[in-house]
Design an enzyme around this catalytic site. Structure first.
Site, PDB file in Angstrom:
ATOM      1  N   PHE A 159      32.582   1.485 -25.425  1.00 28.02           N
ATOM      2  CA  PHE A 159      33.718   0.647 -25.790  1.00 28.02           C
ATOM      3  C   PHE A 159      33.408  -0.825 -25.545  1.00 28.02           C
ATOM      4  O   PHE A 159      32.798  -1.185 -24.535  1.00 28.02           O
ATOM      5  CB  PHE A 159      34.951   0.998 -24.938  1.00 28.02           C
ATOM      6  N   ASP A 160      33.843  -1.655 -26.475  1.00 26.90           N
ATOM      7  CA  ASP A 160      34.008  -3.066 -26.172  1.00 26.90           C
ATOM      8  C   ASP A 160      35.283  -3.147 -25.329  1.00 26.90           C
ATOM      9  O   ASP A 160      36.131  -2.260 -25.402  1.00 26.90           O
ATOM     10  CB  ASP A 160      34.163  -3.851 -27.476  1.00 26.90           C
TER      11      ASP A 160
END
Length: 618
Positions: A310-311
């Site tokens: 994930f960002d």
């Protein structure tokens, strides 16, 4: 003539059924074999006509299709005067095709419903200030439109005047209306349930979110997975093989009826239709529930993912950071804040927006010689002073010395999970601000669902400082957390995980996420992210609804499982039929054709179950 006959297939099926019933009435009701034979002969000729045409069309392109097998089998049955078999086989084949088309149409209902929801007209403000109804194609970006209660929003836009509640189910899958007011974003195809609003058109036509959904779903439904391509290739060789097997049986047994029965029983209809119906149903379910799956290949790859990266900002967090802590060093802070605001006004970074909002009204100065330091911040000249605004790395680069108090403040701010914005004027630290984003509501529960679905590793990669990233990771129970990551660093880390044999999905929303979205086995974009991120991705979560991610993964796993079930059913039925033909006395052409058509119906109905899929616990 060919087109006419093919267009009347359903009517021919009905007439064949009536003739068969009439023929059996002649035999058993009034003991008239003339009526029995000629009713079945006519039914056979009528029934074989569309099948033979389809066989001829297939042979013209050098494909030995199922229609070829059935045509040969029916003609053979008529030649040996087995009219009962020929009539019933043609009827069952045509009736099966009718049921297949009817049920397949239901699986494509998602795209049909979406198309029907597309707005056709809009109330556009004309030069005289009045609103006139125009075709939606005549609306341009920047036009002001009026939307009344019960009407569809014609374009993507921003509310200028008015308030109301909008049903966004066509975009997000959520049936609960969403409140809209001045400045709110609205989407084409959604319905204003109450109130009256005026909106400014931001995206029109195919560029609207709704237009992109329809385009993506159509592309997805037309694409083929590896399983479908394999089955197409398999059928290409399998069908001639069955034909050769039938000839061999005839040569060795001299039993024409047995050879013809082999052709009927060997038809791979359920195998050919089973995988596509699973894919289309899965894609249709996703479209209805705010998940765009860009093709059948995506379903197979996504179902195998074991690591999701994930960002942080805009993905795990809301993406609307605020200044929550600040410390100042020295005097004349109003002047310093004016310099800071002047520099930050040059940037569209979320941290810059948060700082500007916190400073509020101030005196702005002209900014000159602006230099953007990648991964660091901004250095510029304001009113003759050298201003550096950014993180610790930038301060080190600018040789800014932090005293003991400043070092302790930095450590404290980082422990609290803040992203740091430091401001130096002429080589001296003047201000420290801690900016923090809020974690999306419900993300922790959604991540737990992903783990239950078999995801082993949950990793966050962010450009923020390590303290901020660690805090988010601890709160959400992530497996790994890495801060100070530039776009190329994220891509390199994904390559490292892939080299270790992990199957990676990357979730992000920004332009800087595009390389990672493209590199990952599955790229997942938040729907309100940048156009580049959405175009690069394989999956889009509409309206940036993170809760759709577990649904998307569960759906792809169920779809992949459904495909395998259909393949097993199709192959299993053919093997059982052939075994029964060889090792029993009860199997014949009519029974075989009936079971064959039933197997097609079974795999279609099994695939259609995916239209109603819901993740357990939702």
């Amino acid at each position: 003539m060919q087109r006419y006959i093919l267009g009347k297939k359903n009517q021919i099926t009905l007439i064949s059924a009536i003739l068969i019933v009439f023929g059996f009435y002649g035999k058993f009701g009034i003991d008239n074999m003339f009526i029995f034979n000629w009713s079945l002969i006519i039914a056979s000729i009528l029934g074989i006509a569309p099948i033979a045409i389809q066989a001829y069309q297939a042979l013209k392109v050098k494909v030995v299709s199922i229609d070829v097998l059935v045509t040969i089998a029916v003609v053979g049955a008529m030649l040996i005067q087995n009219y009962e078999e020929s009539a019933i086989v043609t009827f069952l084949f045509l009736f099966g095709a009718y049921l297949e088309q009817r049920t397949l149409n239901k699986t494509r209902s998602a795209i049909k419903e979406l198309t029907e929801l597309a707005p056709e007209s809009a109330l556009k403000q004309m030069e005289n200030g009045e609103f006139d109804e125009v075709d939606v194609d005549d609306v341009d970006e920047g036009d002001v439109l009026l939307v009344k209660t019960g009407a569809k929003v014609p374009v993507d836009g921003t509310v200028l005047i008015g308030e109301g509640h909008i049903n966004e189910a066509s975009i997000t899958g959520e049936s609960l209306p969403v409140g809209k007011k001045n400045g709110s974003e609205v989407f084409a195809g959604t319905i204003l349930e109450n109130g009256t609003i005026q909106i400014q058109a931001d995206r029109v036509g195919e560029d609207t979110t709704f237009g992109q959904i329809i385009e993506l779903v159509e592309e997805a439904q037309d694409s083929k997975s590896a399983a479908e391509r394999f089955i197409d290739k398999f059928s290409k060789y399998y069908t001639p093989a069955v034909l050769v097997l039938g000839i061999i049986v005839w040569l060795f047994t001299n039993n024409v009826e047995l050879a013809i029965t082999v052709l009927v029983l060997g038809c791979p209809g359920a195998l050919v239709i089973g995988v596509p119906v699973s894919n289309v149903s899965g894609i249709g379910n996703g479209a209805r529930n705010g998940v765009l799956l860009k093709g059948s290949e995506v379903i197979n790859d996504f179902s195998k993912v074991d690591t999701i990266v994930f960002d942080k900002t805009g993905t795990l967090t809301i993406g609307n950071p605020e200044v929550v802590e600040k410390e100042f060093y020295g005097k004349d802070m109003d002047e310093v804040l004016g310099y800071l605001a002047s520099v930050e006004r040059e940037s569209d970074h979320p941290l810059a927006k948060a700082v500007l909002e916190d400073i509020g009204e101030t005196k702005f100065s002209t900014v000159e010689e602006t230099e953007v330091v990648k991964g660091g911040g901004i250095v510029a000249k304001v009113a003759g002073h050298r201003i550096a605004v950014g993180n610790i790395a930038l301060m080190k680069q600018e040789n800014i010395v932090l005293n003991e108090k400043a070092k302790k403040d930095v450590e404290h701010f980082e422990k609290n999970g803040n992203s740091l914005v430091l401001t130096a004027v002429d080589g001296e630290l003047k201000a420290l601000m801690g900016v923090r984003d809020q974690i999306r509501p419900g993300v922790k529960q959604d991540l737990q669902k992903l783990k239950k679905l078999g995801v082993k590793n949950l990793v966050v990669l962010s450009g923020d400082n390590q303290g901020t990233v660690d805090l988010v990771a601890r709160e959400l129970g992530l497996t790994e957390a890495h801060g100070h990551m530039l776009p190329e660093g994220k891509s390199a880390y994904i390559e490292k995980l892939q080299a270790e044999g992990q199957i990676i999905a990357f979730v992000g929303d920004g332009v800087n996420d595009s390389p990672s979205l493209a590199l990952a086995d599955i790229g997942i974009a938040m729907g309100s992210g940048t156009d580049v991120a959405i175009e690069t991705s394989d999956v889009v979560l509409m309206n940036s609804d993170f809760s759709r991610l577990p649904h998307a993964l569960g759906l792809t796993k169920s779809t992949a499982r459904n495909m395998k079930q259909n393949i097993i059913i199709a192959v299993g039925v053919v093997l059982i039929l052939l075994a029964a033909l060889l090792f029993s006395n009860w199997m014949n052409m009519t029974i075989g054709m009936l079971v064959h058509e039933l197997s097609i119906l079974v795999v279609i109905l099994n695939g259609m179950r995916l239209l109603g899929y819901r993740l357990r616990g939702n």
